[in-house]
Design an enzyme around this catalytic site. Structure first.
Site, PDB file in Angstrom:
ATOM      1  CG  ASP A 140      -2.629   0.879   0.933  1.00 34.45           C
ATOM      2  OD1 ASP A 140      -1.913   1.941   0.909  1.00 34.45           O
ATOM      3  OD2 ASP A 140      -3.100  -0.030   1.265  1.00 34.45           O
ATOM      4  CG  HIS A 213      -4.807   3.922   0.631  1.00 31.74           C
ATOM      5  ND1 HIS A 213      -5.171   2.452   0.306  1.00 31.74           N
ATOM      6  CD2 HIS A 213      -6.638   3.964   0.240  1.00 31.74           C
ATOM      7  CE1 HIS A 213      -5.913   2.574  -0.428  1.00 31.74           C
ATOM      8  NE2 HIS A 213      -6.664   2.746  -0.187  1.00 31.74           N
ATOM      9  CB  SER A 555      -9.592   0.988   0.046  1.00 34.41           C
ATOM     10  OG  SER A 555      -8.207   0.616  -1.133  1.00 34.41           O
TER      11      SER A 555
END
Ligand SMILES: *[C@@H]1O[C@H](CO)[C@@H](O)[C@H](O)[C@H]1NC(C)=O
Ligand SMILES: *[C@@H]1O[C@H](CO)[C@@H](O)[C@H](O)[C@H]1NC(C)=O
Ligand SMILES: *[C@@H]1O[C@H](CO)[C@@H](O)[C@H](O)[C@H]1NC(C)=O
Length: 782
Positions: A140, A213, A555
């Protein structure tokens, strides 16, 4: 008619590429697979050999190897011209050359740092002692290691099997790792080869997360208990990931310019060599055949090594065929709602109330006061710096005239720029609040955001009510007014779960015989850890800092399944990745907390198997599924043979020579021992409309147990299962059965299709093992 559009496409590319060919030939990154064991002994390392291969096909001296791969893939990546690529392909030890794809994060947030347009969010659950020796690899944007979610209190020593390391870099000393974050690596070679050197004032050359994220997804999978946790006062409570004691290994591959295939493959290679148990990947791109898909290739190598791979389905919903990361050896995860939301209603001057959602947490509008409200898309007023009616309705940067919006609540249409940016644009122009209104295309799906000013999001229907109220006001020369009433956090919302509007849907564009997505998991308004570097809205001007943030996206759904897979592997160390996935799928549910069939947020209708696959994950039931549908590497090879992949292309994926002669005898690609059943009938005139599936179930429940089948046939079809009883005598025993599906011919107009679904359910009275059965009838165009 058909050749005509084709011609236009050709011309389009021809005219746009022509000027390039007269200057220096354009180089792009390729990933090259080589016959690993044919390295001549004169080369001390594989890298020397690869460099020599490169210098044999190019005159330029500047051919740098970006990464070499030797675990899930054998070969290297480098930048080449088309001509060089063709010449390299001719070398006998080169198996294939894959052009690089640039991937995006599966979130509708954080586009400021990544230049992307999609979004996401996360959730919480309870701690078990399972998971503490399991390692989840998160590929990620990196991690913010100081977050409380990543503390290592009361964790045992790093598992002895761990071979990974903590790679130091900018603002990330090796001591940033602990007994929770046991590995951290970053891969930027592919990114920088294409985008140029990274800007180190905006990005960290290390595993530190400058986006948010990766911190968010890692803490969803394996965040520790943190209490109290909340974002700006919303979603107060205890925050925890799915496997709070599992260890994290961080592989940073996503940068401002996106996530590059050559770096993603290097991360898979490292993660598997380091010894992770699970890979969590909330990243995706366009669906291509598996031998050209680096995520599919990396995931195959991982699965072959016993590593479970879960990946997000994508946020391209609610349209059909939008699902991505569809390889059968990947767990493809869509997103559902949870029973919590954040109501923030719009009250109009005419008394109408439009329901919306928001997690805005700053100073509020004055209670009881009504404010003037304007629509950003109202023609002449909207155009600031050259903004036309279209762009100004979207509240793009510089498109709002301060004279028009100052002191008012501004209605902006959703789309194009990020939701957080729209709030920033309105605030900058002097607006006092914002209503973010969906258009027809967005439907009724809403995402709560922590905007930089008082703001709420409303659906397309409510948006139209507001827009026409404002338009009517202009006609009658009365002043339209509105306010936003923030109601905080609401729990026990019914119905839930509901399939999130943005969650990508089937059918599977690459393998229609494999139903995708596999499952859904929480992915709407999920609370999880957030870095100090970024404000909760994700906008550059947002200087608020929060320990947690609330995001939405597939996600956020994916790491839920990654964490659950780690728990299941801790409980059942002998289970294969396919067995773990089977347990999650056959125990998934398709009814909501009202006892009704799960709905689809995009239109409020009942959702289908193409929306949720096997259903919503049910962790406790998955611990004890009774039976599993196991799959070996050889089964996947048979599947690829039956999907008409050539032996060369199969080798690219599996690194092994395939013998397809046996597989072809065994039948069709739908015979892969998958926990769901999908048949596709092409209707050619008087075609016999019948097919069969062979399945093998392994007993993982009680030694002596007798399973009986219940068939829920799709409407209008005859389904038989033989035998209809499976008597097991021991744990680990495998028994086969055959499912036959017959249907009469249905009249369909050319180009149309009909989908019917049912299920096959095995039960021993204690366990319920459910497989959805979906039949698609297609009438080709001719
Ligand atoms: C790096 O980013 C900063 C902040 O956006 C900017 O001011 C600077 O010009 C950039 N540097 C380069 C070399 O692009
Ligand atoms: C959803 O429901 C609406 C009516 O509420 C109907 O018009 C529409 O066709 C339905 N959509 C699907 C895909 O079934
Ligand atoms: C593979 O090719 C055969 C023969 O052309 C065809 O009948 C079959 O449908 C193909 N299978 C797939 C999955 O494309």
């Amino acid at each position: 008619m058909a050749p005509f559009p084709y011609l236009i496409i050709l011309l389009f590319f021809y005219t746009t590429t022509l000027p390039l060919s007269t200057s220096t030939p354009q180089k792009q990154t390729f990933i090259i697979q080589v016959q690993h064991n044919s390295k001549p002994s004169i080369f001390p390392t594989h890298k020397n050999w690869y460099e020599s291969s490169l210098s044999s096909i190019t005159k330029t001296t500047s051919n740098n190897i970006i990464h070499t791969y030797d675990t899930v893939f054998h070969g290297f990546s480098t930048k080449l011209t088309q001509l060089e690529a063709q010449n390299l392909q001719k070398l006998s030890h080169v198996i294939t050359i894959i052009p690089e794809q640039i991937r995006t994060l599966h979130t509708t947030r954080s586009p400021e740092f990544l230049g992307l347009k999609t979004a996401a969010k996360t959730g919480l659950l309870h701690e078990t002692d399972f998971g503490s020796d399991l390692v989840i690899g998160v590929i990620d944007t990196g991690i913010w290691p100081e977050r409380q979610s990543f503390n290592d209190r009361e964790l045992g020593p790093v598992p002895a099997k761990w071979k990974g390391s903590c790679v130091a870099g900018k603002d990330f000393p090796a001591t940033a790792c602990n007994r929770k974050i046991i590995g951290a690596k970053y891969f930027s070679g592919g990114y920088e080869a294409t985008s140029g050197k990274m800007n180190e004032t905006t990005e960290f050359r290390s595993a530190r997360d400058s986006d948010g994220h990766g911190t968010h997804t890692a803490s969803i999978a394996a965040g520790r208990y943190v209490s109290p946790a909340s974002t700006l006062g919303y979603a107060k409570g205890v925050a925890a990931g799915m496997a709070p004691k599992a260890r994290l290994a961080v592989y940073k591959v996503c940068w401002t310019g996106g996530c590059f295939d050559s770096d993603i493959l290097a991360a898979f290679d490292a993660a598997v060599a380091d010894g992770v148990d699970v890979v969590s990947l909330s990243v995706g791109g366009v669906v291509v055949p598996y031998h050209l898909d680096v995520i599919a290739i990396g995931a195959f190598g991982a699965s072959d090594a016993g590593v479970f791979v879960s990946a997000s389905a994508g946020n391209g919903g609610p349209g059909e065929l939008t699902v991505t990361n569809v390889a059968p050896w990947v767990a493809t995860v869509g997103a559902g709602t949870i029973d919590r939301d954040f109501p923030a209603d719009v009250k109009l001057g005419n008394g109408k109330i439009i329901s919306g959602v928001s997690i805005y947490g700053g100073p509020s509008l004055t209670p009881g006061r009504m404010y003037p409200v304007v629509y950003a898309g109202s023609g002449e007023h909207g155009g600031g710096e050259g903004g036309d009616g279209y762009s100004s309705s979207l509240c793009l940067a510089g498109s709002l005239d301060p004279k028009f919006v100052k002191g008012k609540i501004v209605v902006c249409d959703r789309g194009i720029n990020s939701r957080g940016d729209k709030g920033e644009v309105v605030k900058k122009a002097g607006g006092i609040g914002m209503i973010l209104a969906n258009g027809v295309f967005d439907g009724e799906g809403l995402v709560a955001d922590s905007h930089v000013l008082p703001a709420t999001a409303v659906g397309a229907i409510g948006g139209d009510v507001i827009r026409s109220y404002i338009a009517d006001g202009a006609k009658s020369r009365s002043l339209p007014t509105a306010t936003i009433v923030f109601k905080g956090t609401r729990l026990g919302v019914r119905p839930a779960p509901v399939v999130a509007s943005f969650s990508a849907r089937g059918p599977n564009p690459e393998s229609p015989e494999i139903l995708k997505p596999d499952v859904i998991a929480p992915g709407l308004n999920i609370l999880a850890a957030w870095p100090d570097r970024v404000g909760p809205s994700g906008s550059a001007s947002d200087h608020r800092r929060t320990e947690f943030n609330i995001l939405s996206g597939t996600s956020m759904a994916c790491p839920h399944v990654s964490g659950l897979a780690a728990l299941l592997k801790a409980a059942h160390p002998d289970w294969s990745p396919a067995a773990i996935k089977s347990a999650l799928m056959t125990t998934a549910y398709t009814v909501d907390n009202k006892g009704d069939r799960m709905l689809d947020e995009s239109n409020g209708n009942v959702s289908s198997v193409f929306d949720y696959g096997a259903g919503h994950v049910h962790p406790e039931k998955a611990l004890d599924p009774g039976l599993v549908y196991d799959i070996s590497v050889y089964d996947y090879v048979d599947f690829l043979c039956n999907s008409n992949y050539t032996t060369t292309n199969i080798k690219v994926i599996t690194r092994k020579i395939a013998d397809c002669s046996n597989a072809k005898k065994a039948g069709h690609s739908g015979n892969l021992n998958y926990p769901t059943l999908s048949a596709v009938f092409q209707q050619y005139g008087k075609h016999k409309m019948s097919t069969h599936f062979i399945r093998t179930v392994t007993n993982v429940g009680d030694p002596k147990s007798v399973y009986k089948v219940t068939i829920n046939p799709p409407e209008g079809m005859v389904v038989t299962v033989k035998p209809d009883m499976l008597p097991f005598r021991r744990v680990g025993q495998k028994l086969n059965f055959l499912v036959r599906v017959q249907t009469r011919e249905v009249k369909l107009s050319p180009g149309s299709s009909l989908v019917k679904s049912g299920s096959i359910v095995w039960s021993d009275g204690k366990h319920i093992v459910t497989s959805p059965l979906v039949v698609t009838m297609q009438q080709p165009l001719d």
